[in-house]
Write a protein that holds these residues in place. Structure first.
Motif, PDB file in Angstrom:
ATOM      1  N   SER A 175       5.607   1.215   8.784  1.00  0.00           N
ATOM      2  CA  SER A 175       4.150   1.162   8.986  1.00  0.00           C
ATOM      3  C   SER A 175       3.699   1.905  10.246  1.00  0.00           C
ATOM      4  O   SER A 175       2.522   1.906  10.583  1.00  0.00           O
ATOM      5  N   LEU A 212       1.140   5.302   9.870  1.00  0.00           N
ATOM      6  CA  LEU A 212      -0.108   5.240   9.118  1.00  0.00           C
ATOM      7  C   LEU A 212      -1.255   5.716  10.009  1.00  0.00           C
ATOM      8  O   LEU A 212      -1.231   5.500  11.224  1.00  0.00           O
ATOM      9  N   ASP A 265      -3.886   4.869  11.495  1.00  0.00           N
ATOM     10  CA  ASP A 265      -4.664   3.704  11.905  1.00  0.00           C
ATOM     11  C   ASP A 265      -4.294   3.384  13.349  1.00  0.00           C
ATOM     12  O   ASP A 265      -3.099   3.323  13.683  1.00  0.00           O
ATOM     13  N   ARG A 271      -4.136   0.767  14.884  1.00  0.00           N
ATOM     14  CA  ARG A 271      -3.375  -0.477  15.052  1.00  0.00           C
ATOM     15  C   ARG A 271      -1.931  -0.369  14.557  1.00  0.00           C
ATOM     16  O   ARG A 271      -1.198  -1.364  14.605  1.00  0.00           O
ATOM     17  N   SER A 272      -1.510   0.774  14.048  1.00  0.00           N
ATOM     18  CA  SER A 272      -0.188   0.865  13.423  1.00  0.00           C
ATOM     19  C   SER A 272       0.937   0.548  14.409  1.00  0.00           C
ATOM     20  O   SER A 272       1.922  -0.105  14.065  1.00  0.00           O
ATOM     21  N   ARG A 320       1.008  -3.246  15.005  1.00  0.00           N
ATOM     22  CA  ARG A 320       1.585  -3.951  13.858  1.00  0.00           C
ATOM     23  C   ARG A 320       3.099  -3.805  13.819  1.00  0.00           C
ATOM     24  O   ARG A 320       3.832  -4.745  13.514  1.00  0.00           O
ATOM     25  N   ARG A 335     -17.419  -0.216  10.558  1.00  0.00           N
ATOM     26  CA  ARG A 335     -17.034   0.780   9.552  1.00  0.00           C
ATOM     27  C   ARG A 335     -17.887   0.636   8.291  1.00  0.00           C
ATOM     28  O   ARG A 335     -18.070  -0.476   7.794  1.00  0.00           O
ATOM     29  N   CYS A 357     -11.972   8.715   3.413  1.00  0.00           N
ATOM     30  CA  CYS A 357     -11.068   7.657   3.862  1.00  0.00           C
ATOM     31  C   CYS A 357      -9.631   8.165   3.741  1.00  0.00           C
ATOM     32  O   CYS A 357      -9.335   9.012   2.891  1.00  0.00           O
ATOM     33  N   PRO A 358      -8.718   7.676   4.594  1.00  0.00           N
ATOM     34  CA  PRO A 358      -7.310   8.089   4.470  1.00  0.00           C
ATOM     35  C   PRO A 358      -6.761   7.892   3.053  1.00  0.00           C
ATOM     36  O   PRO A 358      -6.007   8.728   2.569  1.00  0.00           O
ATOM     37  N   SER A 396      -8.203  -2.647   9.636  1.00  0.00           N
ATOM     38  CA  SER A 396      -7.533  -1.491   9.044  1.00  0.00           C
ATOM     39  C   SER A 396      -8.561  -0.403   8.791  1.00  0.00           C
ATOM     40  O   SER A 396      -9.693  -0.690   8.401  1.00  0.00           O
ATOM     41  N   LEU A 397      -8.156   0.844   9.006  1.00  0.00           N
ATOM     42  CA  LEU A 397      -9.050   1.982   8.770  1.00  0.00           C
ATOM     43  C   LEU A 397      -8.574   2.833   7.598  1.00  0.00           C
ATOM     44  O   LEU A 397      -8.968   3.974   7.449  1.00  0.00           O
ATOM     45  N   LEU A 398      -7.729   2.265   6.734  1.00  0.00           N
ATOM     46  CA  LEU A 398      -7.212   3.009   5.585  1.00  0.00           C
ATOM     47  C   LEU A 398      -8.203   2.998   4.431  1.00  0.00           C
ATOM     48  O   LEU A 398      -8.146   3.832   3.559  1.00  0.00           O
TER      49      LEU A 398
END
Length: 663
Positions: free
Chosen positions: A498, A501, A503, A505-506, A509, A574, A612-613, A661-663
């Protein structure tokens, strides 16, 4: 009964209330007073005609005069509840959620209330006779100090910040006991109740019939029965996942949030609330204490502790006599296979010593990347812009986002080449490799595919606890909340899964996951060992987690977030625009950006418009705007104004305040 009118809200993105007449069977010869009528009806759910369909509505007010205008007032079909399910406090909280999370009050009430139409009996839960991990015992000096601080008069939120196995659960349970003994109720939140069997058994054993369980294994009608137990005061302790934060405890004395860092506390549907924020609001409204805990706090919570708005209570020792495990990082660059020689050797040593191993990989399936070596073709979902995962057990390629599946290919559909194959690997592939290396090992797999049958996860964990399994292989299901005395080895098969990714926060995480999974080893002895397999051993998330340099990781991450302007240095909001028509989604995103630029104050900014990703999910094209400012109050008024504008059919806008999450 035409003298009185009901004001209804619906679980729809509509801000207005709607006026209805009571149902025909409620007609009486002598109508009660308005006050008596309001007491009887306010807070109940009803079935009402809305357009051409019948929907559930919430009675939020009553009046004795009709609304102005020339229209026919329709009649409620029937009432669902015998008595009100919510009162003024719940309505106030729903109203706050609606404004905070850019939703309607009706949507907020729907998120708060159980969905059952009638009560049904709740199944009994077995309470194990011996719960070695969390049996009551005398507290250590650190635990006693923490408990004293929690029950003290300082009204700040408290954070129990301790290494894995340091006894946070026992402190939580003692605090709950003291609160209940004082005649007040407790809400105990856990990330996923299906993954916390040991905790649930411990709570049921200690609090017996004072507990109401609110979790996904119950039907909506069973949840309603538990809800009414709490509302009526027959139960004083509510235990459950995210939505249990709304448990209707009248004299609320404490809210506990275990494993506060978990992303599952954030709702993925409107209203997209975070249980931590709602808990803070409920604690403020009711004067209740708020206690959180984790070995790996969210970066936001860590920042709150640093600035002093949350009081930090530290637990640095493992209470069961174990010590933190030794950690070995294996660089997988240039190596073949999924299991390194080092991990294979450690697994064999654990078995020979009569101990157990846990293998963790946060990806299910056999392999997750099909490609043609001749032309580079990659197989993706026909409805989503993500790669399909091969599941060998079912012989199908499956999309983990929308569920679409198809048989695997043997010939490239683009160039006709036979030189096709699979890359990457999931838990099914690891299972096959472990069985090939260790045919005499007793192995069980715990992931979403393996535990579909009811009760199967509990059976797998029970076998492991009793020593009937040598190796437990799984995804997040084996990463947290489990205490097994026989475990001496934890293998993290691919620590980078992970990390890369798109993001912010990856890294956080990845660090939390490694720390939490590693914490399963050596909780009762000094022989605990962790093997971390990685292709990027130098990355701070992996290097610092493997060396146990927790404080250094948080300092570095906070510095990075401040430099880049990401939370907790800022607040994000978002907006995701989705439509079956890609041009419509993109155009709507651009129109919103133009409107918001004219409305947002100085000091705020807009990132986007951009795809978006994950650009397509379930045939919906997705574009996003990310708004950023120092305070949320700088963003909400403008977005509230945009939300009230009319939009075309087939276009949906998701509003996500403080996205995880920004995915």
């Amino acid at each position: 009964m035409n003298d009185y009118f009901l004001q209804l809200l619906f679980n729809l993105p509509l801000d207005d209330s709607f006026t209805y007449l009571p149902p025909l069977d409620e007609a009486q010869e002598e109508p009660p007073s308005l006050e008596a009528f309001a007491a009887r009806w306010r807070g109940r759910r009803v079935i009402a005609p809305f357009g051409r369909r019948s929907v559930t509505g919430f009675v939020v007010d009553v009046s004795d005069h009709p609304p102005k205008g020339d229209f026919t007032i329709r009649r409620v079909t029937r009432c669902i509840d015998d008595e009100p399910l919510f009162g003024d406090q719940e309505l106030e909280l729903a109203s706050w959620m609606a404004s905070m999370y850019l939703a309607s009050t009706g949507e907020a009430l729907a998120a708060m209330l159980p969905g059952g139409r009638r009560e049904s009996s709740v199944p009994s839960f077995s309470v194990e006779e011996e719960i070695a991990a969390i049996k009551p015992h005398s507290l250590s000096s650190q635990q006693s100090s923490a408990l004293e601080a929690i029950l003290g008069n300082d009204q700040r939120a408290k954070y129990l910040y301790g290494v894995t196995g340091s006894g946070k659960t026992e402190v939580f349970l003692r605090a709950a006991e003291a609160t209940i003994a004082a005649g007040k109720g407790v809400i105990y939140l856990v990330p996923e109740i299906s993954l916390t069997h040991q905790l649930v058994d411990a709570i049921r054993g200690r609090f017996t019939d004072q507990v109401a369980l609110l979790h996904s294994a119950l039907t909506p009608s069973q949840r309603l029965a538990e809800w009414k137990k709490l509302r009526g005061g027959q139960a004083l302790l509510a235990v459950g996942a995210r939505s249990a934060v709304f448990a209707p405890i009248k004299k609320l004395g404490m809210i506990i949030i275990d494993e506060e860092h978990e992303a599952s506390y954030k709702s993925g549907t409107s209203p997209r609330y975070h249980a931590r924020q709602v808990a803070m609001r409920r604690a403020a409204l009711s004067g209740a204490r708020l206690v959180m805990g984790s070995a790996t706090p969210s970066v936001e919570a860590y920042a709150f502790m640093e600035e002093g708005s949350i009081q930090r209570l530290s637990l640095t020792e493992r209470i069961a006599g174990g010590v933190l495990p030794s950690v070995e990082v294996v660089d997988m660059r240039g190596k073949n296979g999924t299991l390194s020689d080092e991990l294979i050797a450690r697994m064999r040593s654990a078995k020979e010593a009569g101990r157990q191993s846990i293998l963790f990989l946060n990806r299910r399936g056999f392999s997750y990347f099909f490609h043609c070596r001749s032309c580079g073709y990659q197989m993706t979902c026909k409805r989503c812009s993500v790669a399909l995962t091969f599941h060998k057990s079912s012989g199908r390629m499956v999309c983990h986002y929308c569920g679409w599946s198809r048989p695997p290919l043997e010939v490239c559909p683009e160039c006709g080449s036979l030189d096709v194959g699979y890359s990457g690997f999931g838990t099914e592939k690891i299972e096959e490799d472990v069985r090939n290396h260790f045919p005499d090992f007793r192995l069980e797999r715990a992931d979403t595919d393996a535990v579909k049958k009811k009760g199967s996860l509990k059976r797998i964990l029970d076998h492991f606890k009793k020593g009937q399994t040598d190796v437990l292989l799984g995804t997040q299901m084996v990463a947290k909340g489990l205490n097994f005395p026989g475990v001496s080895l934890v293998g993290i098969v691919q620590a980078d899964s992970s990390l890369h990714l798109p993001d912010f926060r990856s890294r956080e995480r990845t660090f939390a996951l490694i720390t939490q999974v590693a914490g399963r080893a050596g909780r009762y002895d000094s022989d605990g060992r962790v093997v971390i397999q990685t292709f990027t051993p130098e990355d701070p998330a992996i290097a610092l987690a493997s060396e146990g340099r927790v404080e250094e990781f948080y300092r570095q991450e906070l510095e990075s977030r401040r430099a880049l302007g990401f939370p907790p240095a800022s607040r994000l909001l978002r907006l995701v625009f989705r439509s079956r028509d890609a041009k419509e989604a993109e155009a709507a995103c651009e129109r919103a950006a133009s409107f918001l630029r004219s409305q947002l104050p100085r000091g705020s900014e807009i990132l986007g418009p951009a795809e978006c990703p994950i650009a397509i999910i379930a045939k919906n094209y997705r574009f996003q705007l990310i708004l950023r400012a120092r305070k949320l109050s700088m963003l909400l008024p403008a977005v509230t104004g945009y939300r009230r504008q009319k939009r075309g059919k087939g276009l949906y806008v998701e509003y996500d305040v403080d996205p995880v999450s920004l995915l």
